[in-house]
Design a protein around this motif. Structure first.
Motif, PDB file in Angstrom:
ATOM      1  N   VAL A   1       0.835  -1.204   0.000  1.00 21.77           N
ATOM      2  CA  VAL A   1       0.000   0.000   0.000  1.00 21.77           C
ATOM      3  C   VAL A   1       0.867   1.250   0.000  1.00 21.77           C
ATOM      4  O   VAL A   1       0.531   2.258  -0.644  1.00 21.77           O
ATOM      5  N   TYR A   2       2.016   1.200   0.685  1.00 23.99           N
ATOM      6  CA  TYR A   2       2.907   2.353   0.747  1.00 23.99           C
ATOM      7  C   TYR A   2       3.939   2.369  -0.383  1.00 23.99           C
ATOM      8  O   TYR A   2       4.902   3.139  -0.344  1.00 23.99           O
ATOM      9  N   GLY A   3       3.730   1.525  -1.399  1.00 20.30           N
ATOM     10  CA  GLY A   3       4.516   1.633  -2.618  1.00 20.30           C
ATOM     11  C   GLY A   3       5.793   0.835  -2.660  1.00 20.30           C
ATOM     12  O   GLY A   3       6.598   1.002  -3.588  1.00 20.30           O
ATOM     13  N   GLN A   4       6.015  -0.066  -1.696  1.00 19.56           N
ATOM     14  CA  GLN A   4       7.228  -0.869  -1.724  1.00 19.56           C
ATOM     15  C   GLN A   4       7.097  -2.039  -2.693  1.00 19.56           C
ATOM     16  O   GLN A   4       6.000  -2.492  -2.994  1.00 19.56           O
TER      17      GLN A   4
ATOM     18  N   PHE B   1      -5.256  -4.011  -1.485  1.00 18.45           N
ATOM     19  CA  PHE B   1      -4.177  -4.670  -2.220  1.00 18.45           C
ATOM     20  C   PHE B   1      -4.364  -4.520  -3.723  1.00 18.45           C
ATOM     21  O   PHE B   1      -3.425  -4.168  -4.451  1.00 18.45           O
ATOM     22  N   VAL B   2      -5.583  -4.785  -4.203  1.00 19.59           N
ATOM     23  CA  VAL B   2      -5.860  -4.672  -5.636  1.00 19.59           C
ATOM     24  C   VAL B   2      -5.594  -3.250  -6.118  1.00 19.59           C
ATOM     25  O   VAL B   2      -5.005  -3.028  -7.186  1.00 19.59           O
ATOM     26  N   THR B   3      -6.022  -2.268  -5.327  1.00 20.85           N
ATOM     27  CA  THR B   3      -5.815  -0.871  -5.692  1.00 20.85           C
ATOM     28  C   THR B   3      -4.330  -0.518  -5.696  1.00 20.85           C
ATOM     29  O   THR B   3      -3.853   0.203  -6.580  1.00 20.85           O
ATOM     30  N   ALA B   4      -3.593  -1.043  -4.731  1.00 14.76           N
ATOM     31  CA  ALA B   4      -2.160  -0.755  -4.642  1.00 14.76           C
ATOM     32  C   ALA B   4      -1.383  -1.333  -5.813  1.00 14.76           C
ATOM     33  O   ALA B   4      -0.281  -0.856  -6.121  1.00 14.76           O
ATOM     34  N   CYS B   5      -1.936  -2.346  -6.472  1.00 16.64           N
ATOM     35  CA  CYS B   5      -1.274  -2.970  -7.623  1.00 16.64           C
ATOM     36  C   CYS B   5      -1.748  -2.383  -8.952  1.00 16.64           C
ATOM     37  O   CYS B   5      -1.261  -2.775 -10.011  1.00 16.64           O
ATOM     38  N   ALA B   6      -2.703  -1.460  -8.912  1.00 16.65           N
ATOM     39  CA  ALA B   6      -3.280  -0.909 -10.133  1.00 16.65           C
ATOM     40  C   ALA B   6      -2.372   0.156 -10.730  1.00 16.65           C
ATOM     41  O   ALA B   6      -1.360   0.553 -10.147  1.00 16.65           O
ATOM     42  N   GLY B   7      -2.764   0.627 -11.927  1.00 17.68           N
ATOM     43  CA  GLY B   7      -1.967   1.645 -12.605  1.00 17.68           C
ATOM     44  C   GLY B   7      -0.605   1.099 -13.004  1.00 17.68           C
ATOM     45  O   GLY B   7      -0.488  -0.038 -13.471  1.00 17.68           O
ATOM     46  N   ASP B   8       0.429   1.895 -12.814  1.00 16.02           N
ATOM     47  CA  ASP B   8       1.797   1.485 -13.171  1.00 16.02           C
ATOM     48  C   ASP B   8       2.618   1.173 -11.935  1.00 16.02           C
ATOM     49  O   ASP B   8       3.836   1.376 -11.914  1.00 16.02           O
ATOM     50  N   ARG B   9       1.978   0.680 -10.885  1.00 19.94           N
ATOM     51  CA  ARG B   9       2.663   0.506  -9.607  1.00 19.94           C
ATOM     52  C   ARG B   9       3.531  -0.748  -9.547  1.00 19.94           C
ATOM     53  O   ARG B   9       4.311  -0.908  -8.621  1.00 19.94           O
ATOM     54  N   LEU B  10       3.355  -1.666 -10.508  1.00 20.96           N
ATOM     55  CA  LEU B  10       4.188  -2.871 -10.537  1.00 20.96           C
ATOM     56  C   LEU B  10       5.100  -2.829 -11.757  1.00 20.96           C
ATOM     57  O   LEU B  10       4.640  -2.702 -12.893  1.00 20.96           O
ATOM     58  N   GLY B  11       6.409  -2.947 -11.504  1.00 20.89           N
ATOM     59  CA  GLY B  11       7.347  -3.083 -12.609  1.00 20.89           C
ATOM     60  C   GLY B  11       7.336  -4.509 -13.139  1.00 20.89           C
ATOM     61  O   GLY B  11       6.650  -5.393 -12.612  1.00 20.89           O
ATOM     62  N   LEU B  12       8.117  -4.760 -14.183  1.00 20.78           N
ATOM     63  CA  LEU B  12       8.119  -6.075 -14.829  1.00 20.78           C
ATOM     64  C   LEU B  12       8.510  -7.185 -13.862  1.00 20.78           C
ATOM     65  O   LEU B  12       7.828  -8.215 -13.776  1.00 20.78           O
ATOM     66  N   GLU B  13       9.603  -6.993 -13.127  1.00 24.24           N
ATOM     67  CA  GLU B  13      10.072  -8.056 -12.236  1.00 24.24           C
ATOM     68  C   GLU B  13       9.049  -8.346 -11.144  1.00 24.24           C
ATOM     69  O   GLU B  13       8.842  -9.509 -10.761  1.00 24.24           O
ATOM     70  N   GLU B  14       8.385  -7.303 -10.651  1.00 24.42           N
ATOM     71  CA  GLU B  14       7.378  -7.531  -9.619  1.00 24.42           C
ATOM     72  C   GLU B  14       6.143  -8.196 -10.208  1.00 24.42           C
ATOM     73  O   GLU B  14       5.495  -9.013  -9.554  1.00 24.42           O
ATOM     74  N   ASN B  15       5.808  -7.865 -11.457  1.00 21.45           N
ATOM     75  CA  ASN B  15       4.679  -8.524 -12.113  1.00 21.45           C
ATOM     76  C   ASN B  15       4.963 -10.012 -12.295  1.00 21.45           C
ATOM     77  O   ASN B  15       4.102 -10.869 -12.110  1.00 21.45           O
TER      78      ASN B  15
ATOM     79  N   PRO C   1     -16.959  -5.855  -7.780  1.00 19.72           N
ATOM     80  CA  PRO C   1     -17.682  -4.645  -7.383  1.00 19.72           C
ATOM     81  C   PRO C   1     -16.895  -3.360  -7.637  1.00 19.72           C
ATOM     82  O   PRO C   1     -17.483  -2.295  -7.811  1.00 19.72           O
ATOM     83  N   LEU C   2     -15.552  -3.449  -7.670  1.00 17.98           N
ATOM     84  CA  LEU C   2     -14.761  -2.265  -7.970  1.00 17.98           C
ATOM     85  C   LEU C   2     -14.869  -1.890  -9.442  1.00 17.98           C
ATOM     86  O   LEU C   2     -14.613  -0.757  -9.827  1.00 17.98           O
ATOM     87  N   ASP C   3     -15.212  -2.865 -10.287  1.00 18.83           N
ATOM     88  CA  ASP C   3     -15.425  -2.657 -11.718  1.00 18.83           C
ATOM     89  C   ASP C   3     -14.144  -2.232 -12.440  1.00 18.83           C
ATOM     90  O   ASP C   3     -14.165  -1.411 -13.336  1.00 18.83           O
ATOM     91  N   PHE C   4     -13.004  -2.804 -11.992  1.00 16.62           N
ATOM     92  CA  PHE C   4     -11.784  -2.573 -12.761  1.00 16.62           C
ATOM     93  C   PHE C   4     -10.808  -3.704 -12.511  1.00 16.62           C
ATOM     94  O   PHE C   4     -10.874  -4.399 -11.507  1.00 16.62           O
ATOM     95  N   ASP C   5      -9.911  -3.894 -13.476  1.00 20.17           N
ATOM     96  CA  ASP C   5      -8.752  -4.744 -13.266  1.00 20.17           C
ATOM     97  C   ASP C   5      -7.581  -4.097 -14.008  1.00 20.17           C
ATOM     98  O   ASP C   5      -7.701  -3.667 -15.135  1.00 20.17           O
ATOM     99  N   SER C   6      -6.445  -3.988 -13.338  1.00 20.82           N
ATOM    100  CA  SER C   6      -5.283  -3.309 -13.888  1.00 20.82           C
ATOM    101  C   SER C   6      -4.522  -4.228 -14.829  1.00 20.82           C
ATOM    102  O   SER C   6      -4.727  -5.450 -14.846  1.00 20.82           O
ATOM    103  N   ASP C   7      -3.594  -3.643 -15.616  1.00 22.20           N
ATOM    104  CA  ASP C   7      -2.781  -4.454 -16.529  1.00 22.20           C
ATOM    105  C   ASP C   7      -1.962  -5.484 -15.767  1.00 22.20           C
ATOM    106  O   ASP C   7      -1.801  -6.625 -16.212  1.00 22.20           O
ATOM    107  N   ALA C   8      -1.421  -5.073 -14.621  1.00 20.26           N
ATOM    108  CA  ALA C   8      -0.600  -5.997 -13.834  1.00 20.26           C
ATOM    109  C   ALA C   8      -1.431  -7.162 -13.320  1.00 20.26           C
ATOM    110  O   ALA C   8      -1.027  -8.332 -13.441  1.00 20.26           O
TER     111      ALA C   8
END
Length: 498
Positions: free
Chosen positions: A100-103, A130-144, A257-264
């Motif tokens: 959540v804090y971006g680590q 957790f799902v929100t913290a992984c959304a957008g561009d928050r995960l790099g390739l290695e973390e994905n 219910p959040l109605d989204f799923d991120s690329d990661a």
């Protein structure tokens, strides 16, 4: 201190919820409060549930109620004496806070998180974080890659006696795009393995599993799935029943219910299920359009690169296919209506939707191109021959029978036709609002509900000609969908006729 079990008959989707009176001895003594996570034990079983506190007298002081999800998981008869306690802190609590804090998390941390999620030790509100913290561009390739590996590691993994093991997946966002049953039938008819596990709807009016369930059972366990594939070469089953990627099913429950799923999350979800099902070669279809899930060629290229890079790290061969996502595919939107389209294509019916037919043939051809035939024909040529000869239909029916028996999709009793208000040319079709309309009509909860679309882009229509037909199980749902359509009559946008 104990309370008697009562079945509340409350649908909380997949979340286990326990109900207690605020003044009952357990609530007061243990200091339980609303939204507390509580261990519930009875009948030799143990679950973790979220507490809802009752302030009225519809539940007695000596009883505790369980939602339907909790009732199924505890599997205890009504009246069973239950014990309650505070759960130990989730082992992954620090990992969740770190994300959540971006680590950046590693495979081990993701495994802890996912195991706690599967075991019910994390509340839905924590999973949403957790799902929100992984959304957008928050995960790099290695973390994905780490997240995807973790999702594979916490579930089952199938192995098959021969290779290649083929598969196809669409990232979604396009109403009615039900190519999977046709592709599976063609590829299995060609003699190759294609063990297809599919999802239920997340944000759409139907998932492949929802559509297939109107034709045959899809809730098969691992052993049953294996028997079907060994007998027929392919299957189309609900992934949630076989447990190949149980963490994905938990995350989907929150994403819905959040109605989204991120690329990661999408990448980890798709590829973990492919690897878990034993696939070695996969065609990934990315429909691109202004109202599809993937909006632009640039976004599609970025997602394609991510999928390819993660797949390569996992040893999976993928073919990224960009397709036209400007409008729905087929005529039906909703489980049964989409199933009827599938059957018409497989049966080579004169009124089969040609766009669905050609799209399925293109995808099946690309899958077959992974394994070139000895006769020199392309995958597309082989796919077309298998469909036109009736071999694909025969294989599909055989798969349905092996999964528990073929059945005809049902029809909804209530319908309304939405007609063109004037002459014109179809200039645009809003995929997202069309999906919303089908969901308001009752899909996918009511399998026969949804809509039919009667026009295509650039088609000329006259005033009074049908554009859409709504299908609903109840008159109330039909009225609700009609109200939405009246407010958004430009779902099918007409331009001036030239």
């Amino acid at each position: 201190m104990r309370l008697r079990l009562r079945r509340m008959g409350v649908d909380t989707y997949q979340e286990s919820v326990v109900y207690m009176h605020r003044n009952c001895v357990v609530c007061r003594s243990e200091g339980f409060e609303a939204q507390s996570r509580i261990v519930v034990e009875g009948n030799g079983r143990r679950i973790v549930a979220t507490l809802n506190v009752v302030t009225d007298d519809w539940i007695s002081m000596d009883s505790a109620g369980l939602s339907e999800a909790g009732w199924r998981r505890l599997n205890a008869p009504e009246g069973t004496w239950l014990r309650f306690s505070h759960p130990a802190p989730a082992e992954s609590a620090s990992d969740l806070r770190a994300k959540v804090y971006g680590q950046t998390l590693d495979v081990g941390q993701y495994e802890r998180l996912l195991r706690d999620a599967i075991a019910g030790r994390l509340a839905d509100i924590e999973l949403a974080a957790f799902v929100t913290a992984c959304a957008g561009d928050r995960l790099g390739l290695e973390e994905n890659i780490a997240l995807t590996r973790a999702m594979i590691n916490v579930g089952e993994r199938l192995q098959w006696p021969r290779t290649p093991v083929l598969d196809k997946h669409c990232v979604g966002g396009l109403p009615g795009n039900r190519t999977t049953p046709i592709v599976v039938a063609i590829v299995a008819a060609a003699g190759y393995l294609i063990p297809k596990t599919s999802s239920r709807a997340i944000t759409s009016p139907a998932g492949t599993a929802d559509t297939m369930e109107t034709l045959a059972p899809v809730e098969l366990g691992l052993a049953a799935m294996r028997r079907v594939v060994e007998r027929e070469g392919g299957c189309i089953v609900w992934g949630g029943a076989v447990g190949l990627s149980p963490a994905d099913d938990v995350l989907i429950r929150v994403e819905r219910p959040l109605d989204f799923d991120s690329d990661a999350q999408l990448t980890a979800s798709v590829l973990s299920k492919k690897v878990a099902a034993g696939a070695t070669h996969v065609v990934l279809d990315l429909p691109v359009g202004p109202t599809a899930k993937v909006r632009s060629a640039e976004t599609a290229a970025s997602l394609g690169r991510l999928l390819s890079a993660v797949a390569q790290a996992l040893g999976l061969v993928v073919d990224i296919h960009l397709s036209d996502g400007r409008q729905p595919v087929g005529r039906g939107v909703g489980p049964a209506l989409e199933a009827l389209d599938v059957l018409k294509v497989l049966r080579n019916a004169a009124d089969a939707p040609q766009d669905l037919r050609e799209r399925a043939l293109e995808l099946a051809g690309r899958v077959l191109d992974f394994v070139p035939g000895a006769d020199g024909r392309s995958g597309s040529q082989r796919a077309r021959a298998l469909l036109e000869s009736g071999a694909a239909e025969r294989k599909f029916i055989a798969i349905c029978e092996a999964q528990g028996g073929f059945r005809q999709p049902s029809a909804a009793p209530h319908r309304t036709v939405f007609a063109a208000p004037s002459d014109g040319v179809v200039a645009a079709i809003d995929n997202r609002r069309l999906s919303r309309l089908a969901k308001l009509a009752g899909a996918p909860r009511a399998p026969a509900a949804g809509l039919e679309i009667h026009v295509r882009l650039d088609q000329r229509v006259g005033a009074g000609e049908p554009l859409l037909t709504l299908h609903a199980q109840t008159s109330g749902e039909l009225a609700y969908a009609n109200e939405y359509l009246a407010q958004h009559s430009d779902i099918v946008k007409l331009g001036a006729a030239s």
